[in-house]
Design an enzyme around this catalytic site. Structure first.
Site, PDB file in Angstrom:
ATOM      1  NE  ARG A 298      27.640 -27.739   9.394  1.00 24.85           N
ATOM      2  CZ  ARG A 298      26.464 -28.249   9.029  1.00 24.85           C
ATOM      3  NH1 ARG A 298      26.420 -29.424   8.408  1.00 24.85           N
ATOM      4  NH2 ARG A 298      25.347 -27.612   9.257  1.00 24.85           N
TER       5      ARG A 298
ATOM      6  CG  HIS B 146      28.077 -25.222   6.190  1.00 26.11           C
ATOM      7  ND1 HIS B 146      27.546 -26.478   5.978  1.00 26.11           N
ATOM      8  CD2 HIS B 146      27.140 -24.518   6.863  1.00 26.11           C
ATOM      9  CE1 HIS B 146      26.336 -26.531   6.517  1.00 26.11           C
ATOM     10  NE2 HIS B 146      26.063 -25.357   7.048  1.00 26.11           N
TER      11      HIS B 146
ATOM     12  CE  LYS C 144      22.695 -24.807   6.868  1.00 22.92           C
ATOM     13  NZ  LYS C 144      23.122 -25.284   8.208  1.00 22.92           N
TER      14      LYS C 144
END
Length: 265
Positions: free
Chosen positions: A91, A152, A179
């Site tokens: 990430r 995210h 996602k």
């Protein structure tokens, strides 16, 4: 009255001992150790926990810039967890990662893991853009590794229409899995994530989806998200990788209530 069947993708993805998009959402345990001892200890605990899938958070590793050492560690973890499916995630620090990692090391490791049949999924942020993501997709041709394209936001939840657009843009890259994770500020944010999940499931019926609202307020999405189209939820094994994750044993009890007649196969 019959049981409610959760909304599933029409093209689930088989991965070793599991299936992403089966009757129940997969339960994923993140491995977030920083050094070899911590990583191996977490991996050795996986057979006892028996998650459906693990996420190897390589952005936590002290040695991540050494591609050879990192690839060797992925092989070691694979040998320990045996047939448990694996997501390999590095990430970006700009999107909740543990630290800054060079793109060269990140994508070189991803390619090594895919060619070596070590990882079943790799995770690439939508922020890289369609062109770069499609280059990654091309590199996965002929392997058994699927691409998760992710977004995210650990500070807030974008408006509902923006959430829908994010998932749409992920789909347009050619991603195998979509996602999205966002931090709620108010209760409506949690509902917006569920609504966007449902909309994406209907707009992209073939593609597996992973969504969650984070933190204590959003924890309910980790339990019931599957009813709206989410195909995987993260749980706490040794350590959590994001706020709001529920211990795996407690999560499975909840699943027995929410998805009582639906198997994981």
């Amino acid at each position: 009255m019959g049981q409610v069947q959760r909304l599933r993708p029409t093209r689930p993805i088989p991965a070793r001992s599991g299936v992403l998009g089966a009757g129940r959402p997969m339960v994923c345990i993140p491995l977030v150790g920083k050094n070899r001892g911590e990583i191996i200890a977490e991996a050795e605990n996986i057979p006892a926990i028996a998650p459906d899938i693990i996420e190897l958070r390589v952005d936590a590793w002290d040695f991540i810039e050494d591609v050879s050492a990192s690839a060797g560690m992925v092989r070691s973890v694979r040998s320990i967890v045996k047939d448990t499916p694996m997501i390999l995630t590095c990430r970006g620090d700009w999107e909740g990662g543990f630290k800054k990692v060079s793109d060269e090391s990140k994508f070189a490791l991803y390619l090594e893991a895919a060619k070596g049949k070590l990882a079943d999924f790799i995770d690439v942020e939508l922020a890289y853009g369609k062109e770069r993501i499609q280059t990654v997709l091309a590199s996965l041709e002929g392997t058994n590794t699927s691409l998760i394209v992710s977004f995210h936001d650990f500070k807030k939840t974008p408006p509902r229409e923006d959430l829908a657009d994010i998932l749409k843009r992920e789909a347009e890259t050619g991603a195998h899995v979509l996602k999205l994770a966002a931090m709620p500020i108010k209760e409506e944010d949690v509902l917006d994530v569920l609504y966007a999940t449902l909309e994406a499931r209907r707009n992209f019926p073939a593609i597996p989806i992973i969504t969650m609202s984070m933190g204590p307020m959003g924890a309910v999405t980790r339990i019931i998200g599957g009813l709206f189209g989410s195909d995987l939820t993260f749980a706490v094994g040794s350590k959590s990788s994001a706020p709001g994750q529920i211990p795996v044993a407690e999560l499975r009890k909840c699943f027995n209530v929410v998805y009582p007649t639906q198997t994981e196969e």
